[in-house]
Design an enzyme around this catalytic site. Structure first.
Site, mmCIF file in Angstrom:
data_model
loop_
_atom_site.group_PDB
_atom_site.id
_atom_site.type_symbol
_atom_site.label_atom_id
_atom_site.label_comp_id
_atom_site.label_asym_id
_atom_site.label_seq_id
_atom_site.Cartn_x
_atom_site.Cartn_y
_atom_site.Cartn_z
ATOM 1 N N LEU A 10 0.842 -1.197 0.000
ATOM 2 C CA LEU A 10 0.000 0.000 0.000
ATOM 3 C C LEU A 10 0.882 1.253 0.000
ATOM 4 O O LEU A 10 1.913 1.288 0.680
ATOM 5 C CB LEU A 10 -0.916 -0.022 1.226
ATOM 6 C CG LEU A 10 -1.937 -1.174 1.197
ATOM 7 C CD1 LEU A 10 -2.503 -1.436 2.580
ATOM 8 C CD2 LEU A 10 -3.051 -0.885 0.201
ATOM 9 N N ASP A 54 2.705 0.773 8.516
ATOM 10 C CA ASP A 54 3.163 2.151 8.338
ATOM 11 C C ASP A 54 3.571 2.358 6.882
ATOM 12 O O ASP A 54 3.246 1.532 6.024
ATOM 13 C CB ASP A 54 4.273 2.508 9.350
ATOM 14 C CG ASP A 54 5.578 1.809 9.037
ATOM 15 O OD1 ASP A 54 5.658 1.048 8.045
ATOM 16 O OD2 ASP A 54 6.554 2.019 9.787
ATOM 17 N N GLU A 55 4.306 3.423 6.616
ATOM 18 C CA GLU A 55 4.630 3.781 5.227
ATOM 19 C C GLU A 55 5.679 2.854 4.613
ATOM 20 O O GLU A 55 5.902 2.863 3.406
ATOM 21 C CB GLU A 55 5.114 5.239 5.159
ATOM 22 C CG GLU A 55 4.040 6.293 5.463
ATOM 23 C CD GLU A 55 3.769 6.503 6.952
ATOM 24 O OE1 GLU A 55 4.366 5.798 7.804
ATOM 25 O OE2 GLU A 55 2.937 7.365 7.267
ATOM 26 N N HIS A 94 2.266 -10.978 9.051
ATOM 27 C CA HIS A 94 3.373 -11.305 8.144
ATOM 28 C C HIS A 94 3.999 -12.630 8.598
ATOM 29 O O HIS A 94 4.224 -12.832 9.798
ATOM 30 C CB HIS A 94 4.417 -10.180 8.182
ATOM 31 C CG HIS A 94 5.571 -10.451 7.279
ATOM 32 N ND1 HIS A 94 5.501 -10.255 5.914
ATOM 33 C CD2 HIS A 94 6.806 -10.946 7.527
ATOM 34 C CE1 HIS A 94 6.653 -10.600 5.371
ATOM 35 N NE2 HIS A 94 7.469 -11.030 6.324
#
Ligand code: GRF
Length: 209
Positions: A112, A160-161, A128
């Site tokens: 994402l 997160d990013e 994960h």
């Protein structure tokens, strides 16, 4: 710039958090979660199943459990960045229209972009199949075997990013056995994932934000 995590409200059995589960494939994790929600009083309830893959086997569980499904493939575009953003915007819109409060990634195989993550950060959770920070990315089992590791496992974490870099919520170890193949290891880890994820969601959804 990295955005803060904004956690969901506290759910309860009387008023559970409305979850969307995002999948790409067989959906064994989704099935484990739906079975768990059906047989335990929970602070979370699955209200929507989304797949980027129209042929994902897991989509069938929507019908089995009377939950709406949305298959949202990548839209046509020559520009890869634009295509990813358009796709995520379609997903974001349906999440909003369905009043979703928590997005649960369960075998969702797309990374994402920060464009999507920043809108859901703290309300976007993933499992994960490794003990992060070891073996991030799409080939965790292959990488663990190539590394000669004796122990791997699974990790539930906030997204997160980055790629599999978000705040770790819970982990469980799984042994790697003599003669393991990627497939054997994947099956052993999945069994543990199917126990861990619903329970971690229970705790996460019942906490004060
Ligand atoms: C799981 O091992 C999950 O951790 C990983 O992909 C697998 C999904 O399996 N990201 P399934 O589609 O739930 O059977």
């Amino acid at each position: 710039m990295s955005e803060p995590y904004i956690l969901p409200r506290k759910g309860s059995i009387q008023d559970p958090l409305r979850i969307a589960v995002l999948i790409s494939g067989g959906g064994s994790g989704l099935l484990a979660l739906l079975n768990y929600q059906q047989s335990n009083p929970c602070a979370h309830i699955t209200k929507l199943i989304i797949s980027d893959n129209v042929n994902a086997g897991g989509l069938r569980y929507g019908e089995d459990f009377s939950i709406p499904v949305a298959a949202i493939p990548l839209p046509e575009s020559k520009n890869n960045v634009e295509q990813r953003i358009m796709h995520e915007n379609l997903i974001h819109d349906i999440l909003l229209n369905s009043n979703i409060e928590l997005v649960v990634l369960s075998g969702y195989m797309r990374i994402l972009t920060p464009n999507f993550v920043c809108k859901w950060k703290g309300r976007l959770i993933n499992i994960h199949p490794s003990l992060l920070p070891k073996y991030p990315g799409a080939h965790a089992h292959r990488d663990a075997l190539a590394d000669g590791a004796k122990i791997t496992g699974c990790t539930v974490h906030l997204v997160d990013e980055g790629v599999d870099t978000g705040k770790i919520i819970s982990q469980q170890e799984v042994p790697i056995l003599e003669g393991d193949t990627i497939e054997k290891l994947q099956e052993r880890v999945k069994k543990v994932e199917h126990q861990l994820y619903p329970k971690v969601l229970d705790i996460f959804c019942s906490q004060d934000s």
